[in-house]
Motif scaffolding. Structure first.
Motif, PDB file in Angstrom:
ATOM      1  N   GLY A   1       0.855  -1.177   0.000  1.00 31.80           N
ATOM      2  CA  GLY A   1       0.000   0.000   0.000  1.00 31.80           C
ATOM      3  C   GLY A   1       0.893   1.228   0.000  1.00 31.80           C
ATOM      4  N   ASP A   2       0.759   2.056   1.049  1.00 29.80           N
ATOM      5  CA  ASP A   2       1.621   3.232   1.198  1.00 29.80           C
ATOM      6  C   ASP A   2       2.658   3.044   2.291  1.00 29.80           C
ATOM      7  OD1 ASP A   2       0.406   4.762  -0.788  1.00 29.80           O
ATOM      8  OD2 ASP A   2      -1.214   5.372   0.549  1.00 29.80           O
ATOM      9  N   THR A   3       2.742   1.852   2.865  1.00 34.15           N
ATOM     10  CA  THR A   3       3.647   1.612   3.979  1.00 34.15           C
ATOM     11  C   THR A   3       4.954   1.031   3.469  1.00 34.15           C
ATOM     12  OG1 THR A   3       1.722   1.142   5.381  1.00 34.15           O
ATOM     13  CG2 THR A   3       3.888   0.506   6.228  1.00 34.15           C
ATOM     14  N   PRO A   4       6.079   1.710   3.737  1.00 40.50           N
ATOM     15  CA  PRO A   4       7.364   1.203   3.238  1.00 40.50           C
ATOM     16  C   PRO A   4       7.992   0.205   4.205  1.00 40.50           C
ATOM     17  CG  PRO A   4       7.685   3.338   4.248  1.00 40.50           C
ATOM     18  CD  PRO A   4       6.206   3.045   4.361  1.00 40.50           C
ATOM     19  N   PHE A   5       8.661  -0.781   3.640  1.00 41.37           N
ATOM     20  CA  PHE A   5       9.422  -1.759   4.408  1.00 41.37           C
ATOM     21  C   PHE A   5      10.790  -1.898   3.745  1.00 41.37           C
ATOM     22  CE2 PHE A   5       5.135  -2.741   5.627  1.00 41.37           C
ATOM     23  CZ  PHE A   5       5.222  -3.203   6.938  1.00 41.37           C
ATOM     24  N   THR A   6      11.836  -1.687   4.511  1.00 45.93           N
ATOM     25  CA  THR A   6      13.193  -1.802   3.986  1.00 45.93           C
ATOM     26  C   THR A   6      13.554  -3.274   3.802  1.00 45.93           C
ATOM     27  OG1 THR A   6      13.840   0.222   5.123  1.00 45.93           O
ATOM     28  CG2 THR A   6      15.614  -1.218   4.363  1.00 45.93           C
ATOM     29  N   VAL A   7      14.009  -3.626   2.617  1.00 43.03           N
ATOM     30  CA  VAL A   7      14.387  -5.009   2.335  1.00 43.03           C
ATOM     31  C   VAL A   7      15.784  -5.248   2.900  1.00 43.03           C
ATOM     32  CG1 VAL A   7      14.790  -6.739   0.554  1.00 43.03           C
ATOM     33  CG2 VAL A   7      12.986  -5.030   0.249  1.00 43.03           C
ATOM     34  N   ILE A   8      15.884  -6.187   3.841  1.00 47.45           N
ATOM     35  CA  ILE A   8      17.183  -6.482   4.449  1.00 47.45           C
ATOM     36  C   ILE A   8      17.710  -7.853   4.051  1.00 47.45           C
ATOM     37  CG2 ILE A   8      16.713  -4.998   6.439  1.00 47.45           C
ATOM     38  CD1 ILE A   8      16.145  -7.535   8.061  1.00 47.45           C
ATOM     39  N   GLY A   9      16.896  -8.659   3.368  1.00 45.69           N
ATOM     40  CA  GLY A   9      17.355  -9.987   2.976  1.00 45.69           C
ATOM     41  C   GLY A   9      16.585 -10.522   1.782  1.00 45.69           C
ATOM     42  N   VAL A  10      17.269 -11.298   0.954  1.00 43.33           N
ATOM     43  CA  VAL A  10      16.666 -11.941  -0.215  1.00 43.33           C
ATOM     44  C   VAL A  10      16.886 -13.443  -0.091  1.00 43.33           C
ATOM     45  CG1 VAL A  10      16.666 -12.165  -2.721  1.00 43.33           C
ATOM     46  CG2 VAL A  10      17.045  -9.929  -1.664  1.00 43.33           C
ATOM     47  N   LEU A  11      15.788 -14.194  -0.099  1.00 47.93           N
ATOM     48  CA  LEU A  11      15.857 -15.644   0.054  1.00 47.93           C
ATOM     49  C   LEU A  11      16.125 -16.310  -1.294  1.00 47.93           C
ATOM     50  CD1 LEU A  11      12.783 -16.272   2.406  1.00 47.93           C
ATOM     51  CD2 LEU A  11      15.198 -16.357   3.048  1.00 47.93           C
ATOM     52  N   GLU A  12      17.157 -17.131  -1.316  1.00 50.75           N
ATOM     53  CA  GLU A  12      17.431 -17.930  -2.510  1.00 50.75           C
ATOM     54  C   GLU A  12      16.685 -19.253  -2.462  1.00 50.75           C
ATOM     55  OE1 GLU A  12      21.287 -19.442  -5.094  1.00 50.75           O
ATOM     56  OE2 GLU A  12      21.508 -18.983  -2.972  1.00 50.75           O
ATOM     57  N   ASP A  13      16.563 -19.832  -1.260  1.00 44.39           N
ATOM     58  CA  ASP A  13      15.871 -21.109  -1.101  1.00 44.39           C
ATOM     59  C   ASP A  13      15.557 -21.302   0.374  1.00 44.39           C
ATOM     60  OD1 ASP A  13      14.705 -23.484  -1.742  1.00 44.39           O
ATOM     61  OD2 ASP A  13      16.554 -24.585  -2.107  1.00 44.39           O
ATOM     62  N   VAL A  14      14.641 -22.212   0.665  1.00 47.38           N
ATOM     63  CA  VAL A  14      14.313 -22.588   2.042  1.00 47.38           C
ATOM     64  C   VAL A  14      14.168 -24.098   2.114  1.00 47.38           C
ATOM     65  CG1 VAL A  14      13.182 -20.413   2.743  1.00 47.38           C
ATOM     66  CG2 VAL A  14      11.860 -22.186   1.581  1.00 47.38           C
ATOM     67  N   ASP A  15      14.443 -24.657   3.291  1.00 47.84           N
ATOM     68  CA  ASP A  15      14.271 -26.101   3.486  1.00 47.84           C
ATOM     69  C   ASP A  15      12.805 -26.455   3.689  1.00 47.84           C
ATOM     70  OD1 ASP A  15      17.004 -26.477   3.301  1.00 47.84           O
ATOM     71  OD2 ASP A  15      17.327 -26.269   5.454  1.00 47.84           O
TER      72      ASP A  15
END
Length: 368
Positions: free
Chosen positions: A152-166
């Motif tokens: 929406g109008d609420t910002p969230f700073t991206v601190i991590g990018v997931l490549e994969d998960v178990d």
């Protein structure tokens, strides 16, 4: 025969790998569902604030965390810029509120950055962890510029990018934010009630499933429903049986194809040796003698194929297992029975050609 031995050997080898993977992942995952019991309407979120810590203290638990899907209004979507500004939109991207323990229990493999921790959750930090596919859709290529996503109008700073998960692969297509931030902005879960993901050590899953409701809310354990992993023995046995039946059918098809090959070879030999058959019949050989001759040849061909095929099949299994870094598994009875099975296949394949050879009239055979 080589295909027959190789297929059965690779089936056993693959089944042993399935057993190991069931033990490592499926048998170490417990899900706790927040049902609310008889007070579901009055208690929208039954998990306590320190739910992660309470479960992590249980013997055998490695990580645990609460998560739920955030309900967004139609005008709210995940974007790379505020609503109304130029930016990329990632439609149908779900937003997941999670505690730090939920990400830890999912077994994240990061392409870049880090996951949020207890500090972010306690102080209601507006940070996010996103999957690599979502990052590409939003045009985020690096975290050095501290990019943000807008819900929406609420910002969230991206601190991590997931490549994969178990575990929980749907997180790779989601925007994961701290549960405290989600509660502050959107309130407690509404459409779907919260759940907890627990990763355990081997052998501890059932114990954790029994103890989790009491550890979370001793006064109201009925608020929770635990889902332990299925019995790995019965599950992997069922999968192994299905896999074995499928590959046994493929092995049988390879035998049928081999039988057709032997029958065709023997039939061609009959047609090419019509003069020899006529000469033998003229010298006193009966139809039974001709039948035995060609049956013996096809049986010898089948038995030789069984011996050579067993060797080639076993070498194929060992080679594939070596390349894949697996442990080769070959049942001794399959290799030992290969010559006999080849003999039987040769006999069956030679029946029709031998019958055709025995019915050739001597006079007609000599004219050819």
């Amino acid at each position: 025969m080589a295909a027959f031995i190789a297929v059965l050997g690779l089936t056993g080898t693959a089944s042993s790998q399935i057993d190991a993977r069931f033990n490592r992942l499926t048998a170490t995952e417990v899900t706790v569902e927040d049902t609310g019991g008889d007070e579901a309407d009055r208690v929208p979120l039954a998990f306590p604030r320190d739910a992660d810590t309470r479960i992590s203290r249980l013997n055998g638990a490695e990580a645990a965390g609460v998560y739920w899907k955030v309900r967004l209004t139609p005008d709210q979507s995940v974007r790379s810029a505020p609503a109304g500004a130029l930016g990329t939109t990632a439609p149908q991207t779900q937003v997941v509120a999670a505690s730090p323990g939920a990400l830890a229990a999912a077994g994240p493999h990061l392409a870049e950055g880090r996951t949020f921790d207890a500090y972010h959750d306690t102080h209601r930090q507006q940070v996010a962890v996103i999957g690599a596919a979502t990052a590409r859709r939003l045009g985020i290529t690096t975290l050095r510029t501290q990019p943000a996503v807008f819900i929406g109008d609420t910002p969230f700073t991206v601190i991590g990018v997931l490549e994969d998960v178990d575990r929980k692969p749907d997180l790779l297509l989601s925007v994961v934010i701290p549960r405290s931030s989600a509660e502050q902005i959107w309130g407690p879960p509404s459409d779907e009630r919260a759940k907890m993901l627990v990763s355990t050590r081997l052998g501890a899953a059932q114990q954790i499933a029994d103890q989790a409701p009491w550890a979370l809310r001793p006064e109201h354990p009925e608020y929770f429903k635990t889902i332990p992993p299925p019995d790995p023995t019965s599950l992997r046995t069922a999968v192994g049986d299905d896999l074995g039946q499928l590959f046994l059918l493929l092995a049988a098809v390879s035998l049928v194809i081999g039988s057709v090959g032997i029958a065709n070879t023997t039939l061609v030999a009959v047609m090419e040796r019509t003069g020899e058959i006529g000469l033998r019949r003229a010298l006193g050989a009966r139809g039974a003698h001709i039948t035995v001759q060609f049956l013996s040849e096809s049986a010898a061909l089948g038995m030789l194929g069984g011996v050579v095929g067993a060797s080639l099949g076993a070498l194929t299994v060992v080679a594939v297992a070596f390349v894949r870094e697996w442990t080769p598994v070959i049942e001794p009875w399959t290799v030992a029975a290969a010559p006999a099975l080849g003999l039987a296949t040769g006999l069956l394949a030679g029946l029709y050609p031998a019958w055709r050879a025995a019915r050739i009239p001597p006079a007609e055979a000599l004219r050819r």
